[in-house]
Design a protein around this motif. Structure first.
Motif, PDB file in Angstrom:
ATOM      1  N   THR A   1       0.807  -1.979  -0.297  1.00 58.06           N
ATOM      2  CA  THR A   1      -0.017  -0.001   0.183  1.00 58.06           C
ATOM      3  C   THR A   1       0.932   1.305  -0.048  1.00 58.06           C
TER       4      THR A   1
ATOM      5  N   GLN B   1      -7.055   0.643  -0.574  1.00 62.54           N
ATOM      6  CA  GLN B   1      -7.502  -0.933   0.423  1.00 62.54           C
ATOM      7  C   GLN B   1      -8.618  -0.200   1.083  1.00 62.54           C
TER       8      GLN B   1
ATOM      9  N   ASP C   1      -5.584  -1.479  -4.830  1.00 60.75           N
ATOM     10  CA  ASP C   1      -4.779  -2.148  -3.906  1.00 60.75           C
ATOM     11  C   ASP C   1      -6.127  -3.040  -3.133  1.00 60.75           C
ATOM     12  N   GLU C   2      -5.827  -4.439  -4.000  1.00 59.01           N
ATOM     13  CA  GLU C   2      -6.669  -5.396  -2.681  1.00 59.01           C
ATOM     14  C   GLU C   2      -7.744  -5.877  -3.088  1.00 59.01           C
TER      15      GLU C   2
HETATM   16 MG   LIG Z   1      -2.138  -2.625   2.025  1.00 60.79          MG
END
Ligand SMILES: [Mg+2]
Ligand SMILES: Nc1ncnc2c1ncn2[C@@H]1O[C@H](COP(=O)(O)OP(=O)(O)OP(=O)(O)O)[C@@H](O)[C@H]1O
Lengths: 304, 374
Positions: free
Chosen positions: A43, A83, A154-155
């Motif tokens: 991140t 995220q 992000d994810e």
């Molecule tokens: Mg992360």
């Protein structure tokens, strides 16, 4: 031309480097994966590239420009899925999409965005009442509002059920087909293997392996992995001495043998079991994955 | 700036769909009006204890009766020495002395009719406590209106009877009239404390502001839409409260003054909204913030003179009362809404509120962050 160029990026928190001098570049039209366990620095890396965090050292160019040169229109051309995405809790899905559309010079129609992420039937639901997966899909749609050339995810699938995950994968594949450059982070080996053209495996702020998923696996393993639940604690020595085995590793009772000659290895195991030298349950043979690469490089599993 | 209206509407929607916010900004102050209105309706008015010294015997009786008729005055009669002593002890707001010969002079003027070229005059002495300027000003104001009303009546320019209501207007300061501007001031304060600081902390805590920071949206557009929304909300609150006050309790509001009232409302709201921006910097979570704004809310509410006249409070607490911005906002609103005497001069109120606005703005500029950390 590279869509993203990162050189010696470094970010330190309270004296501890979260990202420790990494370099890589992302080509136009490629899906690039940052893979690594919790706290690896994924991140931090992606948000430095997005211009949301100030790096302590290093150079970053995005679409040919440097964020530090001030506002320069990059934000118009990129899409960002954080995220965790915070949204006005009492606005509906459609209201949020159209609100975000007004932040950009050019925006896709709300209906098209809803269709892209299959949220048509939730268009009038307040964002606070969405399920986790729906919220995730909405935040993906918000990243697509300006039809960006470069997309940061992000994810994108963390916490989703397998079905929703596959749905997001399909969206990403579709975006790739439409020529978008995508940078994504993930814990999931399978995800990286399925989606990414190239991956950087991160651990403790550094890149420990780099390449296409296939390259990484081939580079580290000739063939397959033989896995089983060990019942009486066979020694690694014994396991390493089995024919064909290049490496043996143990994680609790789970033993993984990497073998360049699977039939011989399995045969020898069965013989050893008959003689009572080893006892096992749940024997399976599978091909090596990025997970195995990570395990080999760090001695740890990526998800604990 | 394309996003200004959509962001403004987003705030409106967030607000309207949030029952808690609606309660505190609309229902709560209206409830206050009803509670106070019901408790204090009827004869229980704000009154001032006035000593009356009649040195004219039967001749001054008519004047004594006129003063007794004033609802805001609670008249005690006595000797000059006794009443002045009571004034010194703080038991009287003022002492009025009717000198001997008053009755005969009045009678003479009344008989010659109006227009007497050189009318005899009577000087009523009014003693008041110079240390308690605020109260004295109001009392003098009332006495002045009563006396000028009588003068007009006696000189015959206007018939006596038609003047009467005018006198009542000037003096009939009922509790609810006094309270309405105070409740409006309170709700403007809460717009800043709960309606600004709270949502800001929550948006920051959730990362909403951070997400918008990842888009080309510029901060000035976001900030101006947030402030504009709160200014509109302040005007709506004012309209609601004044409307309820007028319809349900017959509160007299000088309608000609409404533009001025709106100006004061906007001024007060901008002060408290700015304070809200600063206060939002003191907490990272909405829960923590509730603790931080709860205290000033409480102190401001009860020590500011929006519910009780300032001089009904004990002297030792006055220094606190005198720095609280709500005191001045309430006073300023009261002055513009009722045209009744106020405690502070307009200049003082504007300066104190302006000072708070300036300091809040500087602190907010120094400490305000859209995001939790960077
Ligand atoms: Mg992360
Ligand atoms: N704002 C911050 N302040 C202090 N430390 C931070 C901050 N952000 C990240 N870190 C630290 O930097 C390291 C890397 O964090 P980062 O969030 O980049 O990891 P990640 O790879 O994204 O992990 P995850 O898979 O859990 O999301 C962690 O040890 C984290 O504690």
């Amino acid at each position: 031309m590279a869509a993203i160029e990162v050189r010696n990026l470094r970010k330190v928190y309270q004296g501890v480097p979260a990202v420790d001098g990494i370099s890589f570049s992302v080509a136009e039209g490629e899906v690039f994966g940052l893979l690594g366990p919790n706290g690896a620095g994924k991140t931090t890396t992606i948000e430095c590239i997005e211009g949301l965090r100030q790096p302590d050292a290093g150079e970053i160019t995005v679409l040919g420009r440097d964020f530090r040169s001030g506002p320069n229109g990059i934000k118009e051309r990129i899409g960002i899925q954080l995220q965790t995405t915070g949204l006005y809790p009492r606005l509906t899905v459609a209201e949020l999409l159209s609100l975000f559309g007004t932040f950009y010079a050019r925006a896709l129609p709300v209906d098209e965005l809803l269709r892209l992420v299959s949220l048509e039937d939730k268009r009038n639901t307040l964002s606070k009442n969405l399920s986790g997966g729906q919220h995730q899909r909405l935040s993906l749609a918000l990243a697509l509002v300006n039809d960006p050339e470069l997309l940061f995810l992000d994810e994108p699938t963390t916490g989703l059920d397998p079905q929703s995950r596959r749905q997001i994968w399909n969206i990403v594949k579709d975006l790739k087909r439409r020529g978008k450059t995508i940078v994504l982070t993930t814990h999931y080996m399978e995800e990286a293997q399925t989606l990414c053209d190239r991956v950087a495996v991160m651990d403790s702020g550094t890149i420990i392996a780099f390449g296409t998923p296939r390259q990484l696996i081939d580079q580290h393993f000739e063939t397959a992995a033989v896995e089983f639940e060990d019942r009486n604690g066979a020694s690694l020595e014994l396991l390493n001495s089995l024919p064909g085995v290049t490496r043996a590793s143990r994680d609790g009772t789970l033993v993984t043998l990497y073998s360049r000659d699977t039939p011989h290895t399995v045969e020898a195991m069965l013989a050893a079991a008959r003689e009572g030298q080893i006892a096992f349950d749940d024997l399976r043979v599978r091909s090596a994955t990025l997970e195995d690469v990570f395990l080999k490089l760090t001695g740890r599993r990526i998800r604990d | 700036m394309k996003a200004f209206i959509p962001l403004f509407l987003a705030d409106v929607r967030e607000f309207v769909r949030d029952r808690t916010a609606l309660f505190w900004t609309a229902a709560f102050p209206v409830m206050f009006i009803f509670i106070f209105g019901v408790i204090f309706s009827g004869g229980d008015d704000i009154s001032f204890s006035i000593g009356l010294v009649n040195e004219d015997g039967p001749g001054g009786e008519q004047l004594v009766e006129s003063f007794q008729a004033i609802e805001a005055f609670e008249i005690t009669t006595g000797t000059r020495e006794a009443e002045l002593a009571a004034l010194k002890d703080g038991d009287r707001a003022a002492v009025i002395v009717i000198p001997s010969g008053t009755g005969s002079t009045l009678a003479r003027v009344a008989n010659t009719g109006g227009g007497s070229p050189a009318p005899d005059s009577v000087a009523l002495s009014v003693y008041y406590d110079a240390a308690n300027q605020n109260r004295s000003q109001i009392v003098l104001n009332i006495i002045d209106k009563v006396v000028s009303g009588m003068n007009q009546g006696m000189t015959g320019i206007t018939p006596v009877l038609t003047i009467e209501p005018q006198q009542v207007t000037a003096t009939d300061l009922r509790n609810i009239d006094y309270l309405l501007p105070g409740i409006l001031a309170m709700s403007l304060m809460q717009l800043g404390l709960f309606g600004t600081a709270g949502p800001l902390v929550s948006l920051r805590e959730k990362g909403v502001l951070r997400r918008m920071g990842a888009t080309p949206l510029n901060r000035a557009t976001l900030l101006s839409s947030q402030v504009a929304f709160r200014m509109v909300l302040a005007l709506c609150q004012a309209a609601l409260l004044i409307g309820v006050g007028m319809l349900a309790f017959d509160v007299r509001v000088d309608l000609a003054n409404l533009p001025l009232v709106a100006l004061v409302v906007l001024f007060g709201a901008s002060m408290f909204v700015t304070l809200g921006y600063f206060l939002s910097t003191l907490a990272n979570t909405e829960e923590a913030l509730q603790g931080i704004v709860g205290l000033p809310n409480f102190i401001f509410m009860f020590l500011s003179g929006i519910f009780f006249p300032v001089d009904m409070m004990p002297e030792w607490i006055r220094p606190v009362v005198d720095v609280i911005p709500l005191t001045y906002l309430g006073d300023l609103l009261r002055k513009t809404m009722l045209e009744a005497g106020s405690y502070y001069s307009t200049l003082t109120s504007v300066l104190v509120l302006g000072g708070w606005l300036l300091v809040s703005a500087l602190l907010a500029l120094r400490f305000f962050r859209w995001e939790q950390q960077g």
